[in-house]
Design a protein around this motif. Structure first.
Motif, mmCIF file in Angstrom:
data_model
loop_
_atom_site.group_PDB
_atom_site.id
_atom_site.type_symbol
_atom_site.label_atom_id
_atom_site.label_comp_id
_atom_site.label_asym_id
_atom_site.label_seq_id
_atom_site.Cartn_x
_atom_site.Cartn_y
_atom_site.Cartn_z
ATOM 1 N N ALA A 32 0.821 -1.213 0.000
ATOM 2 C CA ALA A 32 0.000 0.000 0.000
ATOM 3 C C ALA A 32 0.853 1.260 0.000
ATOM 4 O O ALA A 32 0.598 2.195 -0.769
ATOM 5 C CB ALA A 32 -0.929 -0.007 1.227
ATOM 6 N N SER A 36 1.024 3.772 -3.153
ATOM 7 C CA SER A 36 0.476 5.120 -2.963
ATOM 8 C C SER A 36 1.508 6.188 -3.325
ATOM 9 O O SER A 36 1.163 7.186 -3.969
ATOM 10 C CB SER A 36 0.002 5.307 -1.528
ATOM 11 O OG SER A 36 1.073 5.174 -0.618
ATOM 12 N N LEU A 322 -5.161 -6.640 -0.845
ATOM 13 C CA LEU A 322 -5.592 -5.633 0.124
ATOM 14 C C LEU A 322 -4.703 -4.398 0.057
ATOM 15 O O LEU A 322 -5.176 -3.264 0.224
ATOM 16 C CB LEU A 322 -5.572 -6.228 1.536
ATOM 17 C CG LEU A 322 -6.562 -7.365 1.803
ATOM 18 C CD1 LEU A 322 -6.342 -7.958 3.194
ATOM 19 C CD2 LEU A 322 -7.995 -6.873 1.650
ATOM 20 N N LEU A 326 -5.820 -0.556 -0.508
ATOM 21 C CA LEU A 326 -5.472 0.453 0.499
ATOM 22 C C LEU A 326 -4.574 1.534 -0.094
ATOM 23 O O LEU A 326 -4.754 2.729 0.183
ATOM 24 C CB LEU A 326 -4.775 -0.219 1.680
ATOM 25 C CG LEU A 326 -4.313 0.708 2.812
ATOM 26 C CD1 LEU A 326 -5.500 1.447 3.423
ATOM 27 C CD2 LEU A 326 -3.574 -0.085 3.889
#
Length: 860
Positions: A32, A36, A322, A326
């Protein structure tokens, strides 16, 4: 068979949700964070490049000056050249605008002057669009050339409207004055707030008569750009750029910061790999008899290996899926709340929307699966090498290849030291990052050796105490298990210690640097000075300030930019009065990394002082000649050359700066403009009274709101606050890494205490109470976490040396001194030890509370 293995692995993960959640969370967080950072930067860069492309259009060539502006006489000469279809002059300056009146806010804008007759052929987005005439209003077709007419883009119109209708007039700052202009329409240019007017009006308005920022060229079909440039015979101060180089420079500007953030984000993924290793190693140890039974029933060694690898792949796949979700959410939230500058200020003013990247998501998702598979490789090998007959009886080799593992660990650490000396690759310290990874892997691989050495010395000291002796002897005999259980916390603590030392060293160096570059007590500048080269202080205002009582000396400061290499961001040229010692060496008030040297005698050498980035990027070493700087001085006298007299530390400009004495700068350039005034106050002078006197001077011309003051202390406080904000992500990553490590310790102890129910039952039959059994578990947790804390501290200090002395100089081209915040480091280690001991105690409560008789019967 593969489906059967996957089913078996899924059932094993499902029946131990907390242990599985620890490993999945580590992989998820790493994926994540990395994704990001990638999405935020890609979105900001795409938005920036798109805005630049729309505003600048797509000319075939753009002519720019290496420093300052171009003589607009060049426009006519270039426009008449064969092969040129259109030549569009553009003057672009930073300033501020307001609608005037009480409570009106002032915003930073770009004032762009264009030629309406040619701009549509090259940059249609900059073509002014007159507003439709309202009833009773006369609109002139010559508004496109009117000196009092401006056209606003959508961002500027929204910022200046205050929620009401678009403003009819705006006030533009010029120096310490405001000029009223009429809003005559709009432009379709995206991006930051922009005001467009006629180029001649912009020159007159901003006192840049005869100067343009660039000339955009549209060539006739079949014209060769190289042949055209050769025929034009442009002076060396003029460079030709192709479309897209502005975006490339922006990418280069943020690349080092972006790469370092991505590596920091992958730290969590790296820690997650260790956590997968820890969890699966203990899972294999706990299920030794089950896996051995499968082996007796016909499951071969390769199939047993694939069974454990299937578990690690499932963990990695769950964490990656996941993590992608996220990471996308984090990127969208960060872009909405913080913009796209990543804390580094590279894309300030850009408010991008999320640009989803399927290749990036798949890449980081694959990295998550790979990290989990690497973490599960060694447990899988242990399952494959298991002897089923011996394992069914609870027997098996303990640390059979420990000596070989120790040799491998030492070899990895020696290789890490060697790689730390390697040069960067394309400006990125790849070898240094590999060195950091090898240090961590090698250090953790050597944990059993370190555990054995320490516990061998501790055992005699607790020989007379039953409970400590049980805890120490068990950890001593099962040192591999102790090393596995603490590997996650060692990795996370080592990285946290390294980041703490790096940030503390940088902050301490920045603090010392600010003390050196802020010699004056008070600084004053025009309110729009931070917006670029568009605003300077008027000469009469500077002279009046110098005569005020309480001011001992007022040093003018001048800053401009020089484009030495078109492929790189511009270098900052700083002109300031420099102190001279008895030997005539200047620069004594600069934070030099080594003593300055004198220019050679008998030459027209002008001494300059370069930042450390200039040494790395342009080879400007002390004693050499900086001939590319001549482009900043078009009328440089013959035989005058710039001599590099010293190197100074500059933490504000990553891509290079050059300092020259102000007297030399004015003599060579004739530029007497002033960006800032550094005010040295007389002894006993009151700073507030001096500020009031300067504000009174500005008020006499109605510019009291256009003056900005800053004391040296305020600048230090603001700079350090910006520093802390830029490194906020590292503080968060430290907390996350420690949390993941402790989560791993909890999972490890939980798995172990469940596997030790028989042992606890036997201890209960031997007379130990429940509290004593819990005490043994807590003492084991204490011993393990103390060893992990010591190992993490030692590894973290080693990694911090690489980060401070290798990664930072290679990434950002500056050096700093190593600072060790011992109290913070010891508090970090103590927190890990306390949390690990408490975790072990809590994990042991469940097993110790079970019926002792039943536990022993299970052993019959």
């Amino acid at each position: 068979m593969f489906a059967l293995l996957c089913t078996f692995s899924w059932q094993e993960l499902r029946h131990h949700p907390w242990r599985t959640a620890a490993a999945v969370a580590a992989v998820m967080l790493g994926v994540a964070l990395a994704l990001s950072v990638q999405l935020i930067n890609a979105s900001a860069l795409a938005e920036f490049s798109g805005a630049v492309s729309a505003v600048n259009g797509q000319p075939d060539l753009s002519l720019r000056a290496r420093q300052g502006g171009l003589d607009d006489a060049l426009v006519e000469r270039v426009a008449q050249a064969p092969g040129v279809a259109a030549a569009s002059p553009v003057l672009e300056l930073g300033t501020s605008a307001t609608t005037g009146g009480a409570g009106a806010k002032r915003i930073a804008v770009r004032l762009v002057g264009v030629d309406a007759l040619s701009v549509a052929l090259v940059s249609p987005a900059l073509m002014p669009v007159p507003a439709p005439a309202v009833e009773g209003e006369q609109r002139s077709r010559f508004d496109l050339f009117a000196p009092d007419a401006v056209y606003l883009n959508a961002t500027a119109r929204q910022a200046l409207s205050n929620g009401a209708a678009a403003p009819a007039t705006v006030q533009i700052q010029r120096g310490l004055g405001l000029v009223d202009l009429r809003v005559a329409g709009s432009v379709n240019a995206p991006g930051a707030p922009m005001l467009v007017t006629d180029v001649a009006a912009a020159q007159q308005l901003m006192e840049r008569v005869g100067t343009v920022s660039r000339v955009d060229l549209r060539l006739r079909p079949g014209t060769d750009p190289a042949t055209l440039l050769a025929s034009l015979g442009l002076p060396p101060q003029v460079i030709a750029q192709r479309p897209g180089e502005d975006g490339e420079r922006a990418d280069n500007l943020s690349r080092a910061y972006r790469v370092n953030l991505t590596v920091l984000a992958l730290v969590a993924l790296f820690t997650g790999g260790f956590l997968v290793f820890s969890v699966l190693s203990l899972s294999v140890a706990r299920r030794q008899q089950q896996i051995a039974l499968l082996g007796v029933l016909g499951l071969s060694a390769p199939e047993r290996m694939r069974l454990v690898l299937a578990e690690s792949a499932l963990v990695g796949l769950l964490g990656s899926v996941l993590g992608i979700a996220l990471g996308t959410g984090l990127a969208a939230l960060a872009l909405r709340l913080l913009g796209g500058d990543l804390g580094g200020g590279y894309f300030s003013g850009v408010a991008p929307t999320l640009h989803w990247s399927t290749p990036a998501a798949l890449t980081y998702g694959a990295l998550g699966v790979v990290a989990a598979l690497v973490g599960g490789w060694w447990p899988a090998r242990a399952a494959a090498s298991m002897a089923p007959a011996l394992a069914l009886k609870g027997l098996g080799p303990v640390n059979a290849d420990g000596r070989r593992n120790h040799r491998i660990a030492i070899a990895l650490m020696l290789l890490a030291v060697a790689l730390a000396w390697a040069p960067p690759v394309a400006g990125v310290p790849l070898a240094a990052y590999v060195s950091v990874g090898l240090l961590l892997v090698g250090g953790i691989a050597a944990l059993p050796l370190a555990v054995g050495v320490l516990l061998d010395r501790l055992a005699p000291r607790v020989a007379r105490r039953a409970l400590p002796l049980l805890a120490v002897e068990r950890s001593r005999r099962l040192r591999d298990t102790a090393a596995v259980a603490t590997s996650g916390v060692v990795a996370s603590l080592a990285l946290s210690v390294a980041l703490t030392v790096m940030v503390a060293s940088f902050r301490d160096s920045v603090t010392q640097w600010l003390n050196g570059v802020l010699p004056a007590q008070l600084y004053v500048r025009s309110g729009g000075n931070g917006l670029g080269d568009g605003q300077t202080l008027p000469p009469d205002f500077v002279s009046a300030v110098r005569r005020l009582p309480g001011i001992e000396r007022a040093d003018p400061l001048r800053a401009t930019t020089v484009l030495i290499d078109p492929a790189r961001p511009a270098v900052t040229l700083l002109a300031r009065p420099l102190a001279h010692d008895d030997a005539g060496v200047a620069g004594q008030h600069l934070p030099l990394v080594a003593p300055a040297i004198l220019p050679p005698t008998g030459t027209k050498a002008v001494p300059v002082y370069v930042s450390e980035a200039m040494v790395d990027l342009y080879g400007a070493r002390p004693g050499s000649w900086l001939d590319p700087l001549a482009s900043a001085f078009p009328r440089l006298p013959d035989a005058t050359r710039f001599f590099v007299a010293g190197v100074w530390r500059d933490y504000a400009r990553q891509h290079g700066s050059v300092v020259i004495d102000l007297a030399d700068y004015v003599r060579l350039s004739g530029d007497t403009r002033v960006n800032d005034l550094a005010l040295h106050l007389a002894v006993g002078a009151d700073e507030d009274q001096v500020r009031a006197a300067i504000r009174s001077l500005a008020q006499s011309s109605g510019a009291q709101d256009l003056i900005e003051f800053a004391s040296a202390g305020e600048i230090r406080a603001i700079s350090l606050r910006i520093f802390d904000r830029s490194f906020a992500v590292t503080y968060w990553l430290q907390a996350v890494a420690i949390g993941i490590g402790l989560f791993g310790v909890a999972a490890s102890f939980s798995a172990q205490v469940l596997a030790r129910r028989k042992e606890f039952g036997l201890l209960a039959h031997l007379g130990l109470t429940r509290q004593q059994i819990l005490g043994v578990v807590a003492l084991e947790g204490l011993a393990w976490t103390v060893l992990g804390a010591l190992a993490g501290l030692a590894l973290g200090l080693a990694v911090s040396v690489v980060l401070v002395h290798v990664v930072n100089p290679q990434s950002f081209h500056w050096t700093m001194e190593l600072a060790l915040p011992w109290w913070r480091l010891l508090a970090l280690c103590a927190a890990v030890v306390v949390a690990g001991t408490a975790t072990a105690w809590l994990a042991g409560r469940a097993a110790a509370s079970r019926d002792a008789v039943q536990a022993v019967k299970e052993d019959w």
